[in-house]
Design an enzyme around this catalytic site. Sequence first.
Site, short mmCIF file in Angstrom:
data_model
loop_
_atom_site.label_atom_id
_atom_site.label_comp_id
_atom_site.label_asym_id
_atom_site.label_seq_id
_atom_site.Cartn_x
_atom_site.Cartn_y
_atom_site.Cartn_z
N ARG A 124 -3.02 6.63 -11.82
CA ARG A 124 -3.33 6.49 -10.38
C ARG A 124 -3.35 7.86 -9.71
NH1 ARG A 124 -5.96 2.78 -11.07
NH2 ARG A 124 -5.49 3.26 -13.24
N GLN A 157 -5.18 -1.25 -19.76
CA GLN A 157 -4.68 -1.59 -18.43
C GLN A 157 -4.38 -3.09 -18.31
OE1 GLN A 157 -6.40 0.66 -14.97
NE2 GLN A 157 -7.93 1.29 -16.48
N ASP A 192 -15.63 -8.31 -14.03
CA ASP A 192 -14.83 -7.09 -13.92
C ASP A 192 -13.39 -7.37 -14.34
OD1 ASP A 192 -14.11 -4.49 -13.26
OD2 ASP A 192 -13.82 -4.95 -11.14
N GLU A 193 -12.68 -6.34 -14.77
CA GLU A 193 -11.26 -6.45 -15.16
C GLU A 193 -11.07 -7.58 -16.17
OE1 GLU A 193 -9.43 -4.14 -14.30
OE2 GLU A 193 -9.73 -3.50 -12.23
N LYS A 206 -16.17 2.63 -13.29
CA LYS A 206 -16.66 1.30 -13.65
C LYS A 206 -17.28 0.57 -12.46
CE LYS A 206 -12.35 -1.33 -13.06
NZ LYS A 206 -12.82 -2.17 -11.96
N THR A 207 -16.73 0.75 -11.26
CA THR A 207 -17.30 0.07 -10.10
C THR A 207 -18.72 0.57 -9.84
OG1 THR A 207 -15.10 -0.14 -9.11
CG2 THR A 207 -16.97 -0.46 -7.65
#
Length: 637
Positions: free
Chosen positions: A593, A242, A211-212, A33-34
Amino acid sequence: MDDLLRQLNPEQRKAVKITRGPILILAGAGSGKTRVITYRVAYLIKSKDVNPRNILAITFTNKAAGEMQTRVQKLLGSGHDVWIRTFHSTCAKILRGGAERIGIRNNFAIYDEYDQLSLIKECQAEMDMDPKAYSPAHLAAAINKVKENLLLESEIKSDLLKHFYNHYNKKLLEYNALDFDDLIMKVVQLFETDRDILEYYQNRFKYVLVDEYQDTNRAQYVLTKLLAESHRNLCVVGDDDQSIYSWRGAEIRNILDFENDFPDTTVIKLQQNYRSTRRILKAASSVVSNNVHRKSKTLWCENETGERVEFFDADDAYAEAAYVARKVIEMGMKGERLGQIAVFYRVNYQSRLFEECFVTYRIPYEVVGSLRFYERAEIKNVLAYLRLVVNPCDAVSLKRIINVPSRKIGQGTMEKITGYANEQKMTAYDVLREVDNISTIHRGTRKRIKEFTKMIDRFIDTRDQWDIYELALAVVKESGYLSSLTEEKSEREYVRRKNVEELLISMKEYVQDRPEATLNDYLEEVSLRSDIDDWNEAEERVNLMTLHNAKGLEFDTVFITGFEDGLIPHYKSQEDPKQYEEERRLLYVGITRARKRLCLTYARQRDMFRSGPAYTELSPFYNEIPSDLIRTGYDYE
């Protein structure tokens, strides 16, 4: 730009190239996504000729914002004027330019949670409120909830809380200070009361990326909608799987209901994972797919199958910690980097046994999210001096350092100062300047107070003639604070001195990197640092952290410890289906992770504070992982 786009998969390219109207990018864990956000910024500028000043990208941590900024610079070169900031930093910047329209001076201080608690305790004392009956931490949580939900005073149900909230906000105004939640709430207030300001920023930021998005609260949601309501070029990126921060106000409905808010939304799903092995990814997906309230998505990857998820059930918590320590040693002997190993736990107290074991086995480690550098008392003391120089109204900072180092100006004297300030409607610092008017303060004390104000006034008058480092160095020297921290007194004081020296070094580097930055800029940046911002992934030590702090990070090897009912899921969630689903999402975050190896550990017995040793039960989430993905035993395949 075409060469850059060829580096993306088809869904990523689609997310970059659709630039008009509302867009919801559902970005699964490890789906890049980044990269999509940064390529989208570059595409708008290079291929759509959008002025960089017309783009706003908002995220949640300075670490994420810094990473995006670096990637955009690699794509575009330096000199672009894109705002890539956190929510709080964005709002602080807006308020510095327009806060006076809503009665706030632009040199306001930003109070972190420790400053907020200090102010709450001060308010309690003034209101004769027993801190044992009404804990400052609970009052802080209640105040924050009011602000993050943009509630009016009339909507506060408790008369006591309403009265306290009103008094607390009056003190903030008197001290020319804002708390964290004020930053966003005040910008919303500014936009809703001043249409010209709102239209200016709507015209300035014609493309808004968030974002997020699953982590946004009510105030952040309203702010985002206000910024995008005229052009509707709003791109939000997030993953409902998330969403793990409801306890601090995040509202999962913001992402689940985005298409209701914007019926013409383009929805793009990034489902290819580039991080984890197939077995790890399947374990994570198998767990989170049991949630009812989620967007449908299926993560997949072309990575290797990888090792099975290791499961170890220890006799007790001590054996669990020793097992993890031995496994870490084995990995180190095989050449694996300690910095690429992480130990996750649900609650902070679990770290103690791991720390003790790692000390015994001489394993270097770092507890991520523990007492941060800028939260240490000696660092906050230096920053309080600087905050007072910028904003003499800041009574919280004044009270912190007026007797640091000791000037024999005690608490009783400060109570007289505060009382006089309240009676005369003056700031505490102005009262200090006129301390001769208070005859009940001893003559010797008045002399010492005048020496203190003379020093601070000299810094106030000359602050623009110094850079940040020079001013801070002068402050710690002339105040006597640096010389008060000596090795001769104690090892503890020596360590504190070294920390202050490290702060000065960091300021020198800050000035070199940002020669145009003001002291206000520096103090604002320090105030808005988050738990994860100080983490350095290059350090060669094992990372210990809570599952919540793990979000946004990745490691080759992950241990998820305390995999038992009552911890994962937490016992407080078991009567609330929404909270139970969040616990499942939290485990999903922890699993995803891991790049190469995942180990789940469980202690059959754990010591409880009041009852002593108690038997535990395995987490019910264990049975949601397909058995063919799990192996038990000591060695890896």
